[in-house]
Scaffold this motif. Structure first.
Motif, PDB file in Angstrom:
ATOM      1  N   LYS A  31       0.827  -1.202   0.000  1.00  0.00           N
ATOM      2  CA  LYS A  31       0.000   0.000   0.000  1.00  0.00           C
ATOM      3  C   LYS A  31       0.865   1.256   0.000  1.00  0.00           C
ATOM      4  O   LYS A  31       0.547   2.254  -0.672  1.00  0.00           O
ATOM      5  CB  LYS A  31      -0.934  -0.003   1.208  1.00  0.00           C
ATOM      6  N   GLU A  32       1.954   1.218   0.785  1.00  0.00           N
ATOM      7  CA  GLU A  32       2.847   2.379   0.811  1.00  0.00           C
ATOM      8  C   GLU A  32       3.537   2.550  -0.536  1.00  0.00           C
ATOM      9  O   GLU A  32       3.741   3.671  -1.014  1.00  0.00           O
ATOM     10  CB  GLU A  32       3.886   2.215   1.925  1.00  0.00           C
ATOM     11  N   ALA A  34       2.257   1.728  -3.362  1.00  0.00           N
ATOM     12  CA  ALA A  34       1.250   2.192  -4.321  1.00  0.00           C
ATOM     13  C   ALA A  34       1.081   3.704  -4.275  1.00  0.00           C
ATOM     14  O   ALA A  34       0.599   4.314  -5.243  1.00  0.00           O
ATOM     15  CB  ALA A  34      -0.085   1.495  -4.044  1.00  0.00           C
ATOM     16  N   LYS A  35       1.463   4.318  -3.168  1.00  0.00           N
ATOM     17  CA  LYS A  35       1.334   5.764  -3.038  1.00  0.00           C
ATOM     18  C   LYS A  35       2.421   6.514  -3.813  1.00  0.00           C
ATOM     19  O   LYS A  35       2.307   7.719  -4.049  1.00  0.00           O
ATOM     20  CB  LYS A  35       1.409   6.173  -1.567  1.00  0.00           C
ATOM     21  N   LEU A  36       3.486   5.810  -4.164  1.00  0.00           N
ATOM     22  CA  LEU A  36       4.605   6.472  -4.833  1.00  0.00           C
ATOM     23  C   LEU A  36       4.280   6.739  -6.298  1.00  0.00           C
ATOM     24  O   LEU A  36       3.587   5.950  -6.955  1.00  0.00           O
ATOM     25  CB  LEU A  36       5.873   5.617  -4.744  1.00  0.00           C
ATOM     26  N   SER A  37       4.803   7.816  -6.764  1.00  0.00           N
ATOM     27  CA  SER A  37       4.684   8.126  -8.188  1.00  0.00           C
ATOM     28  C   SER A  37       5.900   7.578  -8.916  1.00  0.00           C
ATOM     29  O   SER A  37       7.043   7.908  -8.589  1.00  0.00           O
ATOM     30  CB  SER A  37       4.613   9.646  -8.398  1.00  0.00           C
ATOM     31  N   TYR A  43      11.736   7.974  -7.103  1.00  0.00           N
ATOM     32  CA  TYR A  43      10.949   6.744  -6.968  1.00  0.00           C
ATOM     33  C   TYR A  43      11.791   5.573  -6.459  1.00  0.00           C
ATOM     34  O   TYR A  43      11.405   4.889  -5.494  1.00  0.00           O
ATOM     35  CB  TYR A  43      10.314   6.371  -8.308  1.00  0.00           C
ATOM     36  N   GLY A  86      -5.160  -0.693  -6.755  1.00  0.00           N
ATOM     37  CA  GLY A  86      -3.814  -0.136  -6.708  1.00  0.00           C
ATOM     38  C   GLY A  86      -2.734  -1.108  -6.306  1.00  0.00           C
ATOM     39  O   GLY A  86      -1.553  -0.768  -6.367  1.00  0.00           O
ATOM     40  N   ILE A 450       6.522  14.008  -2.523  1.00  0.00           N
ATOM     41  CA  ILE A 450       6.889  12.958  -3.478  1.00  0.00           C
ATOM     42  C   ILE A 450       8.379  12.983  -3.763  1.00  0.00           C
ATOM     43  O   ILE A 450       9.018  11.957  -3.946  1.00  0.00           O
ATOM     44  CB  ILE A 450       6.102  13.126  -4.794  1.00  0.00           C
TER      45      ILE A 450
END
Length: 861
Positions: A31-32, A34-37, A43, A86, A450
């Motif tokens: 989940k963490e 999935a938050k990344l761009s 990245y 996601g 980000i």
């Protein structure tokens, strides 16, 4: 979430809690991520921070608690999250410790998990049908070794891609990579290639480690090398598994102890195997009597000696097992001779014995195994953990049975090497330290921007033994939180100075020649001139010419002493030795002896409780007896006068004759049995041959006159005067123990010591005698004793710094007897305070300190 299923094993409550905990940790990681761009320049860096913080879990629990089962359920749960918005699909690489356990792992995955699809990458590396939950089961040796021929899975073929290509393709298709490392404490030991493959090829998002070894240093090595900063530990206590009837209540380890005089002749391997078989049979009978269908399995771990498996099979056949048939079968599995059906042995109850070396010491799952015997000498804790793990599990059929006989609640280990027990007890203590504990699900990484990842110090999270190095600071978790600690270098260095000085006196041994008796270097005229001018008792000096000290003939000493020599001219010494060798009742009993009584000690290793010792009968090892008998024969001739082959033939002939005379020759019908009987006498009663030889040598030891004492002695330096010395000085060749004893003699005020003389070695006028190992023994002192009736009024005295030495020199000297001067007295300067007499004890075959030396003892000794 619930993990209760109708497929496979129903999880116990503690297992379900652990699975839910592990699933929560790894799902948080996904989940963490999935938050990344993925478009962010940060990245890769952000991804590394997250996976190293919350992407790795460790199941740590005793063998038999279902670690592999729990790891598989976590993998299955994570794979099913693909439908969650996601979150990516996941494929897994499952690493078994040995190739022989790949099939076992694949069978477990097929049996226990509905949605996981096990594959062997050696034959199945297709990229056309990848699905979430695909599990590629392999070993590190197949993918991460220096030898390219051994890692065929890393090569592409016409029909299959390489693992490297498979991983790259999966990542390109949006799959996350998960890794399950079974027996993690063993897998990464020295595997630097494995670290590289893990980090650079797999580069997994998720990692599940499984180990039975608490806080193993190899796990720490792995996490440091792979930059896992926060290993989330899920631990299960032994007691919790016992309460759920998954593992036995304890393990009893038996060792065998014998007295030093017979220990080297006992076949401890065969003894341990016999005891293990007896326990195996008792367990088998108890299971039958309680109506259970379980047939127990006996595990035998042999050592690496040539022929060890064949010898063990021969012993087992003597004990009622067989290699062919419908039951009580013996099987063996080694790296050199692998059993292709190893994975089926656990369930094949026709097989009752599995012999192995090391290959099934780790990870082999056989819940019906109650008993293990090990021939391998090993005190390592990891070895102990693995040995214990093989017999801890409880068979499923017994998990629901109540009121079993108490001894069916234990596993039993029999060790042929008693020192190996240390590894078992240490392993048990380590396992006892593991307490049930779940991992924190809270991440320590917060992505507030980000482009800029930051570390957030939280009040939650679980304690870890790892630290994360960031610049010159160490972020270290303590008491569930993170704190910044500045590391100060330790510039202190401890230097240990080693004393290399020797405690021995160089050139001070009484048997070391120091030739002070020089010929007249200046011509006869000079000696006569000195005598005429200064008289016979006057110390004579001459500049640069040295000092002469004449013999004092007024003290009453004989001018000529007696020396003992061995005379064997025209003597058949072998026949004389054989005639003196005692084939008595005790010797003949020894010849028939096949075993001896020893002590079996048994300890319950988890409770560290010792049972009452038991006296058992142990077999003698004929191989060791034969070797010792040969040693006895070849080392008995300390005088170098005996043909050992002729002596052996004569002893064999005489032994056979004694058997016939006593009417027991029917017990020794073959030449081999006769030789075996004689060997037992020579090995178990080695002093009998020594005694026969000593008595024979004494019989043919004669004394004769030595050459006369010299008229004077010469010294370059002036010598100190001595009242009772024959030359009225203390000789300059006395060492640091001999000089004090010479002073002891010279200071006698009772009149007991009439005179004393330093007996120099290798001089034609000295007293000598033959001894075993020392054809020429020169006692340190010759002493005239007033009132002494033994030895013609003369006593020989030897001083010794060490009363028991490895070469046995002191032992034979303490027993020395001169044909004219009787027994030699040996003395020892205890604490450099008083002189004590040294005596020999034939029972212990050692010298000991007897009484304090008094001058009156010199008369009667």
């Amino acid at each position: 979430m619930s993990n209760v299923k109708t497929f496979g094993t129903v999880l116990k409550p503690f297992q379900n809690d652990a699975v839910n905990n592990g699933t929560a940790v790894l799902s948080t990681c996904l989940k963490e991520l999935a938050k990344l761009s993925k478009e962010s320049k940060k990245y890769a860096e952000n991804k590394k921070l997250i996976t190293s913080d919350i992407g790795a879990i460790l199941f740590e629990a005793p063998t038999g608690t279902g670690k592999t089962l729990m790891a598989g359920h976590v993998a299955e749960n994570i794979s099913q999250l693909k439908n969650t918005k996601g979150l990516p699909p996941v494929i897994w690489f499952w690493f078994a410790p040995f190739s022989g356990l790949i099939d076992q792992a694949i069978n477990t995955i097929k049996t226990e998990f509905i949605t996981l699809r096990p594959k062997n990458p050696a034959v199945d590396r297709s990229i056309s049908d990848l699905k979430s939950g695909d599990v590629f089961v392999t070993t590190w040796a197949s993918v991460a070794v220096s030898n390219e021929a051994s890692r065929t899975a890393r090569k592409s073929t016409e029909t299959m891609s390489s693992i490297d290509e498979l991983v790259n393709y999966a990542k390109a298709q949006g799959f996350a990579i998960g890794v399950v490392i079974d027996e993690a404490h063993h897998t990464f030991r020295g595997q630097t290639k494995a670290f590289t493959f893990y980090k650079e090829v797999l580069e997994p998002e998720l990692t599940i480690l499984v180990t039975a070894t608490p806080r193993d240093k190899d796990i720490a090595t792995f996490t440091n090398a792979t930059e896992i900063t926060n290993l989330r530990r899920i631990t299960i206590s032994r007691q919790q598994a016992i309460e759920e009837h998954l593992i036995k209540e304890g393990v009893k380890a038996a060792v065998f102890k014998a007295s030093n005089d017979v220990a080297s002749f006992i076949n401890f391997k065969q003894t341990a195997l016999k005891q293990a078989v007896a326990t195996h049979n008792r367990i088998k009978q108890a299971l039958m009597e309680t109506g259970q269908t379980v047939v127990p399995l006996l595990l035998v771990q042999v050592d690496s000696e040539e022929g060890s498996i064949e010898q063990t099979i021969a012993w087992l056949k003597q004990m009622g097992f067989r290699t062919e048939g419908d039951s009580k079968l013996i099987r063996h599995h080694t790296a050199d001779e692998p059993d292709p059906f190893l994975s089926t042995i656990a369930a094949d109850e026709a097989v009752e014995v599995l012999i192995f070396k090391m290959s099934v010491a780790t990870g082999f799952d056989a819940p019906r195994a109650f008993t293990l015997v090990s021939f391998r000498p090993n005190r390592d804790e990891d070895f102990g953990v693995q040995v214990v793990g093989r017999i801890l599990r409880v068979d499923r059929r017994l998990q629901v049975v109540k009121d079993l006989p108490y001894y069916l609640n234990y596993g039993y280990v029999f060790l042929s090497d008693s020192t190996s027990q240390t590894g078992l007890t240490s392993a048990a203590q380590r396992i006892n330290q593991v307490k049930t504990e779940l991992a924190s699900v809270t991440t320590n990484v917060v992505i507030s921007d980000i482009e800029i990842p930051t570390m957030q110090i939280t009040q939650e999270g679980n304690e870890t033994f790892l630290t994360y190095n960031w610049g010159e600071e160490t972020i270290e978790q303590t008491d569930g939180s993170l704190s910044a600690v500045t590391e100060a270098p330790d510039n202190h260095e401890t230097v240990t100075l080693k004393d290399n000085t020797s405690s021995s006196d160089s050139n001070c041994n009484s048997e070391t020649e120091n030739d002070i008796y020089q010929p007249d270097l200046f011509g006869e005229w000079f000696a006569n001139d000195l005598h005429n001018n200064y008289g016979s008792n006057t110390v004579t000096t001459a500049k640069k010419l040295g000092y002469y000290y004449p013999l004092n003939t007024s003290l009453g000493s004989p001018r000529v002493f007696r020396r003992a020599i061995l005379s064997l001219n025209n003597i058949d010494i072998v026949q004389h030795i054989v005639s003196r060798f005692r084939f008595d009742e005790d010797s003949l009993i020894v010849a028939q002896q096949s075993g001896t009584k020893i002590i079996k000690e048994e300890i319950e290793i988890f409770g560290n409780k010792k049972d009452r010792p038991e006296e058992i009968r142990a077999d003698l090892a004929q191989k060791e007896i034969d070797a010792r008998a040969q040693t006895t024969l070849l080392t008995a001739d300390d005088f170098d006068v005996i043909d050992s082959r002729a002596l052996y033939a004569a002893l064999t002939k005489q032994f056979q004759k004694e058997l016939e005379i006593r009417g027991i020759d029917h017990l020794f019908e073959t030449d081999k049995e006769i030789r075996a009987g004689l060997h037992k006498i020579l090995a178990l009663r080695p002093r009998q041959l020594k005694q026969a030889i000593s008595e024979t040598v004494a019989q043919f030891t004669q004394s004769k006159d030595s050459e006369p004492l010299p008229d004077s002695i010469y010294s370059i330096e002036a010598l100190e005067p001595a009242r009772l010395n024959l030359y009225e000085v203390f000789p300059d060749d006395l060492n640091t123990w001999e000089r004090p004893f010479a002073e002891y003699l010279d200071n006698d005020l009772t009149g007991t010591v009439l005179w004393w003389h330093r007996n120099p070695p290798r001089k034609p006028f000295s007293v000598t005698m033959p001894l075993p190992g020392q054809p020429d023994f020169y006692p340190d002192f010759i002493v005239g004793i007033k009132g002494r009736t033994h030895g013609n009024g003369i006593l020989l005295i030897e001083t010794k710094r060490v009363i028991n030495d490895q070469e046995r020199n002191a032992l034979v000297k303490a027993q020395a007897k001169h044909p004219d001067y009787a027994k030699v007295m040996m003395v020892y300067w205890e604490h450099k305070e008083e002189w004590k007499v040294v005596e020999y004890d034939p029972v212990t075959d050692k010298n000991y300190l007897d009484r304090v030396l008094r001058t009156e003892l010199l008369i009667s000794y």
